[in-house]
Design a protein around this motif. Structure first.
Motif, mmCIF file in Angstrom:
data_model
loop_
_atom_site.group_PDB
_atom_site.id
_atom_site.type_symbol
_atom_site.label_atom_id
_atom_site.label_comp_id
_atom_site.label_asym_id
_atom_site.label_seq_id
_atom_site.Cartn_x
_atom_site.Cartn_y
_atom_site.Cartn_z
ATOM 1 N N ILE A 1 1.053 -1.141 -0.030
ATOM 2 C CA ILE A 1 -0.022 -0.147 0.159
ATOM 3 C C ILE A 1 1.001 1.348 0.309
ATOM 4 O O ILE A 1 1.873 1.247 0.782
ATOM 5 C CB ILE A 1 -1.073 -0.046 1.148
ATOM 6 C CG1 ILE A 1 -2.071 -1.110 0.956
ATOM 7 C CG2 ILE A 1 -1.774 1.236 1.134
ATOM 8 C CD1 ILE A 1 -2.826 -1.137 2.507
ATOM 9 N N GLY A 2 0.607 2.164 -0.944
ATOM 10 C CA GLY A 2 1.253 3.453 -0.778
ATOM 11 C C GLY A 2 0.399 4.645 -0.931
ATOM 12 O O GLY A 2 -0.516 4.372 -1.812
ATOM 13 N N PHE A 3 0.526 5.789 -0.265
ATOM 14 C CA PHE A 3 -0.341 6.859 -0.338
ATOM 15 C C PHE A 3 0.165 7.955 -1.219
ATOM 16 O O PHE A 3 1.225 8.305 -1.359
ATOM 17 C CB PHE A 3 -0.721 7.241 1.032
ATOM 18 C CG PHE A 3 -1.677 6.513 1.763
ATOM 19 C CD1 PHE A 3 -2.990 6.908 1.594
ATOM 20 C CD2 PHE A 3 -1.221 5.751 2.720
ATOM 21 C CE1 PHE A 3 -4.040 5.961 2.433
ATOM 22 C CE2 PHE A 3 -2.020 5.038 3.609
ATOM 23 C CZ PHE A 3 -3.468 5.012 3.547
ATOM 24 N N LEU A 4 -0.660 8.412 -2.090
ATOM 25 C CA LEU A 4 -0.487 9.635 -2.912
ATOM 26 C C LEU A 4 -0.590 10.823 -2.195
ATOM 27 O O LEU A 4 -1.052 11.015 -1.216
ATOM 28 C CB LEU A 4 -1.364 9.451 -4.176
ATOM 29 C CG LEU A 4 -1.272 8.110 -5.032
ATOM 30 C CD1 LEU A 4 -2.224 8.387 -6.523
ATOM 31 C CD2 LEU A 4 0.219 7.804 -5.643
ATOM 32 N N PRO A 5 0.082 11.867 -3.007
ATOM 33 C CA PRO A 5 0.169 13.137 -2.307
ATOM 34 C C PRO A 5 -1.267 13.770 -1.769
ATOM 35 O O PRO A 5 -1.710 14.440 -0.578
ATOM 36 C CB PRO A 5 0.831 14.172 -2.940
ATOM 37 C CG PRO A 5 1.761 13.330 -3.759
ATOM 38 C CD PRO A 5 0.972 12.035 -3.946
ATOM 39 N N ASP A 6 -2.372 13.480 -2.740
ATOM 40 C CA ASP A 6 -3.662 13.748 -2.326
ATOM 41 C C ASP A 6 -4.544 12.822 -1.735
ATOM 42 O O ASP A 6 -5.799 12.973 -1.560
ATOM 43 C CB ASP A 6 -4.458 13.899 -3.900
ATOM 44 C CG ASP A 6 -4.508 12.602 -4.718
ATOM 45 O OD1 ASP A 6 -4.103 11.590 -4.024
ATOM 46 O OD2 ASP A 6 -5.052 12.608 -5.760
ATOM 47 N N GLY B 1 -7.825 -12.854 11.545
ATOM 48 C CA GLY B 1 -7.010 -14.005 10.838
ATOM 49 C C GLY B 1 -5.906 -13.255 10.692
ATOM 50 O O GLY B 1 -5.155 -12.316 11.396
ATOM 51 N N ARG B 2 -5.057 -13.706 9.404
ATOM 52 C CA ARG B 2 -3.864 -13.221 9.104
ATOM 53 C C ARG B 2 -3.634 -11.658 8.714
ATOM 54 O O ARG B 2 -4.645 -11.282 7.947
ATOM 55 C CB ARG B 2 -3.112 -14.192 7.999
ATOM 56 C CG ARG B 2 -3.224 -15.573 8.285
ATOM 57 C CD ARG B 2 -3.138 -16.543 7.037
ATOM 58 N NE ARG B 2 -1.886 -16.070 6.164
ATOM 59 C CZ ARG B 2 -0.605 -16.675 6.544
ATOM 60 N NH1 ARG B 2 -0.286 -17.301 7.580
ATOM 61 N NH2 ARG B 2 0.341 -16.342 5.551
ATOM 62 N N MET B 3 -2.672 -11.189 9.361
ATOM 63 C CA MET B 3 -2.568 -9.435 9.027
ATOM 64 C C MET B 3 -1.351 -9.354 8.558
ATOM 65 O O MET B 3 -0.220 -9.868 8.682
ATOM 66 C CB MET B 3 -2.719 -8.758 10.210
ATOM 67 C CG MET B 3 -3.877 -8.729 10.929
ATOM 68 S SD MET B 3 -4.041 -7.761 12.411
ATOM 69 C CE MET B 3 -5.605 -7.598 12.594
ATOM 70 N N ARG B 4 -1.072 -8.688 7.043
ATOM 71 C CA ARG B 4 -0.131 -8.703 6.411
ATOM 72 C C ARG B 4 0.592 -7.458 5.996
ATOM 73 O O ARG B 4 1.960 -7.473 6.267
ATOM 74 C CB ARG B 4 -0.771 -8.963 4.913
ATOM 75 C CG ARG B 4 0.263 -8.859 3.610
ATOM 76 C CD ARG B 4 1.579 -9.627 3.445
ATOM 77 N NE ARG B 4 1.107 -11.178 3.261
ATOM 78 C CZ ARG B 4 1.708 -12.086 3.051
ATOM 79 N NH1 ARG B 4 2.961 -12.048 3.362
ATOM 80 N NH2 ARG B 4 1.245 -13.163 2.637
ATOM 81 N N THR B 5 -0.263 -6.360 6.173
ATOM 82 C CA THR B 5 0.445 -4.875 5.866
ATOM 83 C C THR B 5 -0.416 -4.159 6.593
ATOM 84 O O THR B 5 -1.449 -4.095 7.024
ATOM 85 C CB THR B 5 0.347 -4.556 4.307
ATOM 86 O OG1 THR B 5 1.202 -5.308 3.448
ATOM 87 C CG2 THR B 5 0.756 -3.132 4.113
ATOM 88 N N VAL B 6 0.706 -3.154 7.212
ATOM 89 C CA VAL B 6 0.296 -2.066 7.962
ATOM 90 C C VAL B 6 0.727 -0.901 7.629
ATOM 91 O O VAL B 6 1.988 -0.765 7.335
ATOM 92 C CB VAL B 6 0.407 -2.261 9.465
ATOM 93 C CG1 VAL B 6 2.010 -2.485 10.039
ATOM 94 C CG2 VAL B 6 0.103 -1.124 10.535
ATOM 95 N N VAL B 7 -0.004 0.402 7.331
ATOM 96 C CA VAL B 7 0.537 1.624 6.735
ATOM 97 C C VAL B 7 -0.103 2.620 7.605
ATOM 98 O O VAL B 7 -1.060 2.594 8.315
ATOM 99 C CB VAL B 7 0.360 1.850 5.457
ATOM 100 C CG1 VAL B 7 1.277 0.801 4.619
ATOM 101 C CG2 VAL B 7 -1.027 1.810 4.942
ATOM 102 N N VAL B 8 0.496 3.757 7.894
ATOM 103 C CA VAL B 8 0.039 5.114 8.465
ATOM 104 C C VAL B 8 -0.547 5.971 7.291
ATOM 105 O O VAL B 8 -0.066 6.400 6.199
ATOM 106 C CB VAL B 8 1.021 5.756 9.355
ATOM 107 C CG1 VAL B 8 0.573 7.205 9.793
ATOM 108 C CG2 VAL B 8 1.824 4.871 10.062
ATOM 109 N N THR B 9 -2.119 6.422 7.553
ATOM 110 C CA THR B 9 -2.614 7.376 6.649
ATOM 111 C C THR B 9 -2.195 8.533 6.908
ATOM 112 O O THR B 9 -1.614 9.008 7.803
ATOM 113 C CB THR B 9 -4.259 7.028 6.793
ATOM 114 O OG1 THR B 9 -4.409 7.577 8.031
ATOM 115 C CG2 THR B 9 -4.507 5.610 7.231
ATOM 116 N N PRO B 10 -2.439 9.415 5.655
ATOM 117 C CA PRO B 10 -2.183 10.964 5.951
ATOM 118 C C PRO B 10 -2.914 11.408 7.247
ATOM 119 O O PRO B 10 -2.368 12.462 7.748
ATOM 120 C CB PRO B 10 -2.944 11.655 4.553
ATOM 121 C CG PRO B 10 -2.682 10.322 3.647
ATOM 122 C CD PRO B 10 -2.876 9.113 4.482
#
Length: 392
Positions: free
Chosen positions: A83-88, A354-363
């Motif tokens: 997961i990747g967040f764009l500037p907007d 269940g299984r957790m794969r990816t964690v990201v910080v939101t804007p």
């Protein structure tokens, strides 16, 4: 046919190295915190090259407020990996096995496909770990519209870039190829550092000896320019290698002091959380967990877990804490960061999603956490796989 034969060979080679359960894991060594499940206090114990000492209690965290799942961003995904967040505020999501690149438009986050990475070879339906893995958004995205992807092909793992314009992903350009691949242990996480360079994690493909071999990119953390060249200041001239001696790094995160942290799969005894420092050797396959051999030449992990309680994947940093997604352990770990020390691991949502794969910080300063129950090793539930919105 040659690819399938190679994969069968990789499976046989990996039989003794794939992470498996341990009914009686050894205790953790000095200065390495041992995480106990079910939100128990963390532990540490006296030094030993082969950890056998009894743990002692670690100081508790000052922050005892538990995180809450406050919503579901998306459902019916298939093994979302990066997961990747764009500037907007829009988000780009990769699916490992379908090879789809998805765009989730803020604020509704409706899911739309913007492309497919056709070169990717997905193996999840066979129990493997290769496919379309990590994604990183260019620091100059508003100008160049570039996305970077970690891709498993029929011959290697590689990093490619492509422009995202008008909801369409353009053709890919290879910036780094020749990263060894395998049925298991392909690494795959990408992250741009505060220095503007691209960091990538690789696995040793089930061949432990590759982790110590600085002539190969397997079992390493890499640091490179946006064109895939070795970044200035790398420790080994002419090489993208930043650190070595890794088994399978699945998570990378920078803290607010620009330190790099990494989550790593262990074998039978310890999964690890490591502080990544330039040029250091993290010990695999000589040691699993701590190993004070060769006069401190090896870098010890900051936290270790019994493999049944973790199998760590994605990693994110927010407000003094590292957040780690857990596959086999089916939970989300929070670890306090105090300077260059990581302490007091606490687990949440044990078995709930269940299984957790990816964690990201939101804007906005919340967390997105993906489930990975459709990755060939989980037990899919209605709506899986999903992206959960968590208020930390």
């Amino acid at each position: 046919m040659r690819r399938r034969a190679a994969l069968v060979t990789a499976v046989l080679l990996a039989a003794t190295t794939a992470s498996c359960s341990s009914d009686d894991p050894e205790s953790a060594p000095d200065d390495t915190v041992t995480a106990s499940p079910q939100s128990s206090p963390a532990s540490s114990a006296p030094t030993s090259p082969t950890p056998t000492a009894e743990p002692t209690e670690e100081s508790p965290s000052a922050d005892t407020t538990p995180p809450k799942v406050v919503g579901t961003i998306a459902t019916d995904l298939a093994a979302p990996w990066g997961i990747g967040f764009l500037p907007d505020g829009d988000a780009v999501v990769t699916e490992r096995d379908t090879r789809r690149v998805l765009l989730l438009r803020a604020p509704s986050y409706d899911v739309r496909q913007v492309g497919t990475i056709s070169a990717a070879v997905p193996l999840g339906d066979q129990g493997g770990e290769a496919g379309l893995l990590g994604v990183a958004v260019s620091p100059d995205f508003e100008r160049d519209h570039l996305l970077y992807f970690y891709v498993s092909t029929a011959s290697d793992n590689r990093i490619v870039k492509a422009r995202l314009d008008d909801d369409r992903l353009g053709p890919t350009t290879v910036i780094l190829d020749g990263i060894p691949n395998g049925f298991i242990h392909d690494g795959g996480r990408l992250a741009f550092g505060p220095d503007g360079y691209l960091y990538a994690s690789t696995g040793e493909t089930g061949q432990p000896e590759l982790a110590q071999d600085k002539g190969t990119l397997a079992g390493k953390v890499l640091r490179m320019t946006t064109d895939g060249e070795p970044a200035p200041g790398n420790p080994f001239p002419g090489s993208q290698i930043w650190t070595y001696g890794h088994r399978n790094v699945q998570g990378l995160a920078f803290d607010d002091a620009d330190r790099l942290w990494a989550s790593e799969f262990g074998q039978d005894t310890y999964d690890e959380l490591n502080l990544i420092e330039k040029g250091r050797d993290y010990g695999w396959p000589m040691v699993e967990g701590r190993g004070d051999t060769d006069g401190g030449r090896l870098t010890n992990p900051q936290v270790v877990w019994a493999t049944d309680d973790n199998s760590p994947s994605g990693l994110a940093y927010l407000d003094g804490h590292l957040w780690m997604a857990s596959l086999r352990g089916e939970r989300l770990w929070r670890v306090d960061v105090h300077g260059d020390r990581a302490v007091h691991p606490v687990d949440y949502f044990v078995g709930e999603y269940g299984r957790m794969r990816t964690v990201v910080v939101t804007p906005e300063g919340r967390l997105w956490v993906t489930t990975s129950n459709r990755d060939g090793r989980g037990d899919p539930r209605s709506g899986d796989d999903r992206i959960l919105l968590i208020d930390p």
